[in-house]
Design a protein around this motif. Structure first.
Motif, short mmCIF file in Angstrom:
data_model
loop_
_atom_site.label_atom_id
_atom_site.label_comp_id
_atom_site.label_asym_id
_atom_site.label_seq_id
_atom_site.Cartn_x
_atom_site.Cartn_y
_atom_site.Cartn_z
N LEU A 1 0.82 -1.21 0.00
CA LEU A 1 0.00 0.00 0.00
C LEU A 1 0.85 1.27 0.00
CD1 LEU A 1 -2.73 -1.08 2.60
CD2 LEU A 1 -3.03 -0.85 0.13
N PRO B 1 -0.08 -4.51 -3.83
CA PRO B 1 -0.87 -5.51 -3.13
C PRO B 1 -1.03 -6.78 -3.97
CG PRO B 1 -1.99 -3.38 -3.09
CD PRO B 1 -0.84 -3.26 -4.03
N PHE C 1 -6.57 -4.46 9.92
CA PHE C 1 -6.21 -3.18 10.51
C PHE C 1 -6.72 -3.08 11.94
CE2 PHE C 1 -6.73 -2.75 5.94
CZ PHE C 1 -5.60 -2.06 5.55
N GLU D 1 -8.70 -0.75 13.11
CA GLU D 1 -10.14 -0.57 12.99
C GLU D 1 -10.61 -1.67 12.04
OE1 GLU D 1 -8.38 1.61 10.68
OE2 GLU D 1 -7.19 2.16 12.41
N ARG E 1 -12.60 -1.67 9.61
CA ARG E 1 -12.67 -1.22 8.22
C ARG E 1 -13.61 -2.03 7.35
NH1 ARG E 1 -6.87 1.26 6.24
NH2 ARG E 1 -6.23 2.09 8.25
N LEU F 1 -16.92 -2.24 5.16
CA LEU F 1 -17.65 -1.23 4.43
C LEU F 1 -19.07 -1.18 5.00
CD1 LEU F 1 -16.38 -2.12 0.85
CD2 LEU F 1 -15.46 -0.45 2.45
N LEU G 1 -15.62 -9.50 -0.49
CA LEU G 1 -15.20 -8.33 -1.25
C LEU G 1 -14.06 -8.65 -2.23
CD1 LEU G 1 -15.53 -5.19 -1.51
CD2 LEU G 1 -13.64 -5.00 0.11
N GLY G 2 -13.19 -9.56 -1.84
CA GLY G 2 -12.03 -9.86 -2.66
C GLY G 2 -12.32 -10.74 -3.87
N GLU H 1 -14.27 -11.45 -7.46
CA GLU H 1 -15.01 -10.82 -8.55
C GLU H 1 -15.59 -11.91 -9.44
OE1 GLU H 1 -12.77 -7.98 -10.79
OE2 GLU H 1 -14.57 -7.30 -11.85
N ARG I 1 -12.88 -11.74 6.46
CA ARG I 1 -12.68 -11.15 5.13
C ARG I 1 -11.24 -11.36 4.66
NH1 ARG I 1 -13.70 -4.81 4.45
NH2 ARG I 1 -11.94 -4.71 5.86
N LYS J 1 -9.09 5.29 4.48
CA LYS J 1 -8.89 3.96 5.06
C LYS J 1 -9.70 2.90 4.30
CE LYS J 1 -7.74 5.38 9.69
NZ LYS J 1 -8.19 5.54 11.07
N LEU J 2 -10.88 3.28 3.85
CA LEU J 2 -11.69 2.33 3.09
C LEU J 2 -11.13 2.16 1.68
CD1 LEU J 2 -15.31 3.19 4.25
CD2 LEU J 2 -13.68 1.54 5.17
N GLU K 1 -8.02 2.23 1.02
CA GLU K 1 -6.92 1.28 1.24
C GLU K 1 -7.42 -0.16 1.22
OE1 GLU K 1 -3.32 3.35 3.75
OE2 GLU K 1 -4.74 2.11 4.84
N VAL K 2 -8.58 -0.38 1.84
CA VAL K 2 -9.16 -1.72 1.84
C VAL K 2 -9.40 -2.16 0.39
CG1 VAL K 2 -11.19 -3.09 2.44
CG2 VAL K 2 -10.19 -1.54 4.12
N ARG L 1 -7.89 -1.16 -2.26
CA ARG L 1 -6.61 -1.44 -2.94
C ARG L 1 -6.05 -2.79 -2.49
NH1 ARG L 1 -2.64 2.91 -1.54
NH2 ARG L 1 -1.30 1.67 -2.89
N MET L 2 -6.22 -3.06 -1.19
CA MET L 2 -5.72 -4.32 -0.64
C MET L 2 -6.35 -5.51 -1.36
SD MET L 2 -3.48 -4.81 1.64
CE MET L 2 -2.77 -6.45 1.69
N TYR L 3 -7.65 -5.39 -1.69
CA TYR L 3 -8.32 -6.49 -2.39
C TYR L 3 -8.29 -6.30 -3.89
CZ TYR L 3 -9.59 -8.18 2.12
OH TYR L 3 -9.51 -8.68 3.39
N ARG L 4 -7.49 -5.39 -4.33
CA ARG L 4 -7.22 -5.14 -5.75
C ARG L 4 -8.51 -5.03 -6.57
NH1 ARG L 4 -3.44 -9.19 -7.98
NH2 ARG L 4 -4.93 -10.60 -7.03
N LEU L 5 -9.42 -4.20 -6.09
CA LEU L 5 -10.66 -3.98 -6.83
C LEU L 5 -10.36 -3.25 -8.13
CD1 LEU L 5 -13.18 -2.82 -4.06
CD2 LEU L 5 -12.48 -5.11 -4.71
N THR L 6 -11.09 -3.60 -9.17
CA THR L 6 -10.95 -2.88 -10.45
C THR L 6 -11.51 -1.47 -10.24
OG1 THR L 6 -13.14 -3.64 -11.10
CG2 THR L 6 -11.27 -4.99 -11.80
#
Ligand SMILES: Nc1ncnc2c1ncn2[C@@H]1O[C@H](COP(=O)(O)OP(=O)(O)O)[C@@H](O)[C@H]1O
Ligand SMILES: [Mg+2]
Lengths: 266, 249
Positions: A66, A84, A92, A94, A96, A98, A109-110, A112, A155, B146-147, B149-150, B152-157
């Motif tokens: 990051l 990443p 983290f 927190e 975090r 959504l 979330l990870g 697709e 997650r 911060k969200l 970053e989340v 990016r961490m999960y490499r969202l398109t």
């Protein structure tokens, strides 16, 4: 000998001559990390302790991809990291989550292009693991702090990363919930055999969980000491050996008697 | 329920004051007609149908102008919120244009688009455009890093990043812009119709004033207020339906 095995052999994490500085508001370079060298073996649990502001979070973020380092490299199994990747998951301080997604949507979330059914199965499996079954359709606002952090762990685990990066994950939890979560982490580690790198300001937590504890200096952060914790599992927080390790790490935070290691070892 | 009753106290007080002032003939009936007369006129208007027709003509203009403002204002707002260079590029120009009161646009827009439909739609577009644009862009820009970053961490398109993180995060702010834009465009269309139009509720109001039909003026004003409140209420319902997680807080 499937994909699973190959993934688990991803190789050691190697941090070499890593340095990082930030620009402050008045255009001064603030050196945060200086010449960090560290290797973490496959499946190892390493805890990082240090004063607040010494760059622990920055170090984890660089490993996560990051943040970019100014100098030096981070590699896993010889492959230099540039951003990443699915091989690393981050938890983290927190949670975090959504707020607009249900717990199930957060946990998946990870992924697709998954079907509903696939997402349901993944979330079901990992919510069971963190004892949150029945909360798939809830929104984060309906969960307590400990439950939210569990969901965040689910997650991170769902994408099955080989390495988990934990940045003071239990720092905001009450003492009892925290102990429960630490046990949970030990259980997860046993099941997943993943590598874990955890930043904590709780020395007891570090000694309880880690194979090795890295002590960092105040800013700019350097590696001051690495303490190998040779205690049998399950560890007993009340034992004298446990106290010895705690003290052994604690002395680093009181500069005057830095070299003194307490004598009451058995 | 208790709060609904509570919020009705002031309107009722105003009604009583109105009844009293007109009942005691403290002001000339020509300037302030009795509530009874206005109510009768209202019923006549509703049954004969001109006010409903006038309002629906104005409302039709709102739908077109507001729709365009959502499309263009919302679209550019998203781009400005997500890309700092776009924000810098437009910011000065837009801040300057915003200083011009919307009514000051009417003469120019009538010159360009004539007295027909197009100029009314253009006025509404001008009025609603900036509140929608500004609130959308600031909502997107205020997305919690911060969200992000989340994500990016999960490499969202980029698309999933927008749909899963930026858009829901900006939704409350976007709805503030939509509500503001809607109420301003309602004012704008009535104003524009009063200045230059041959139909719509604003035209009716001005026409009734010229013909000294004061009860109709009052009816028209009530109708404008009621229609405005209804539109705001519908938007509130939509915003609640669009953000089910807000109710769980
Ligand atoms: N993005 C940033 N820009 C500027 N300074 C930063 C940034 N991130 C962290 N810092 C600074 O770097 C130092 C180390 O931060 P951090 O890694 O969060 O410390 P720790 O986690 O050990 O408490 C702090 O002084 C912080 O203010
Ligand atoms: Mg930190």
């Amino acid at each position: 000998m499937g994909k699973e095995k190959v993934k688990r052999m991803a190789g050691e994490l190697l941090i070499e001559h890593l340095s990082k500085s930030f620009m402050t508001a008045d255009k001064q370079a603030l050196s945060v990390l200086e010449d960090i060298n560290l290797s973490v073996e496959n499946g190892e649990f390493v805890a990082i302790v240090g004063h607040s502001g010494c760059g622990k979070s920055t170090l984890l973020k660089i490993i996560a991809g990051l943040e970019d380092a100014d100098a030096g490299t981070v590699s896993i199994g010889g492959r230099i990291l540039t951003g990443p990747g699915p091989d690393r998951g981050m938890i983290f301080q927190e949670h975090r989550l959504l707020p607009w997604l249900t717990i199930e949507q957060n946990v998946t979330l990870g992924f697709e292009g998954n079907t509903r059914k696939e997402n349901f199965e993944i979330s079901d499996r990992y919510l069971k693991l963190v004892k949150l079954e029945g909360f798939a359709k809830a929104y984060p606002a309906e969960l307590s702090g400990g439950m939210s952090q569990r969901a965040a762990i689910a997650r991170a685990l769902a994408t099955d990363p080989q390495m988990l990066l934990l940045d003071e994950p239990f720092g905001a939890l009450d003492a009892l919930t925290k102990i429960e979560m630490q046990k949970e982490i030990i259980k997860i580690r046993r099941e997943n055999r993943s590598t874990m790198l955890m930043v904590t300001h709780d020395i007891e937590e570090a000694v309880y969980l880690a194979d090795r504890v890295v002590v960092m200096t105040s800013r700019p952060g350097k590696v001051k000491d690495i303490v190998k914790i040779e205690l049998a599992e399950p560890r007993n927080r009340g034992s004298a050996d446990f106290a010895w390790y705690k003290q052994r790490i604690l002395v680093h935070f009181f500069d005057d008697d830095e070299e003194k290691i307490p004598e009451f070892t058995i | 329920m208790a709060w609904t009753l509570f919020s009705l106290i002031l309107p009722l007080l105003i009604l009583f004051a109105w009844l009293y002032v007109t009942g005691e003939a403290l002001v000339p009936a020509l300037l302030l007609p009795k509530p009874r007369i206005v109510l009768n006129e209202f019923i006549v208007q509703l049954t004969v149908g001109t006010i409903i027709e006038d309002i629906s003509i104005s409302f039709g203009r709102i739908v077109k102008g507001f729709g365009l403002a959502v499309l263009f204002g919302g679209g550019l707002g998203i781009i400005m919120g997500m890309f700092v260079p776009a924000e810098r590029f437009f910011s000065l120009t837009f801040t300057s244009i915003r200083q011009i009161p919307m009514m000051a646009w009417v003469p120019l827009l009538v010159m360009w688009f004539g007295i027909g439909e197009a100029s009314k739609v253009a006025v509404i577009l001008m009025a609603a455009y900036f509140p929608i644009l500004m609130n959308t862009s600031s909502g997107i820009r205020r997305t919690d890093p911060k969200l992000i970053e989340v994500g990016r961490m999960y490499r969202l398109t980029p698309w999933r990043m927008f749909v899963k993180i930026y858009l829901p995060s900006a939704l409350p702010s976007i709805f503030v812009g939509l509500k503001l834009g809607l109420s301003i465009s309602w004012m704008a269309v009535v104003g524009a119709e009063m200045i230059a139009a041959s139909s719509g509720i604003g035209f009716r109001l001005n026409d009734a004033r010229a013909l000294m039909q004061f009860p109709i003026v009052f009816c028209g004003m009530f109708a404008i207020a009621i229609a405005g409140v209804l539109m705001d209420w519908v938007l509130t319902l939509i915003s609640r339906a669009a953000a089910p997680w807000e109710r769980k807080r």
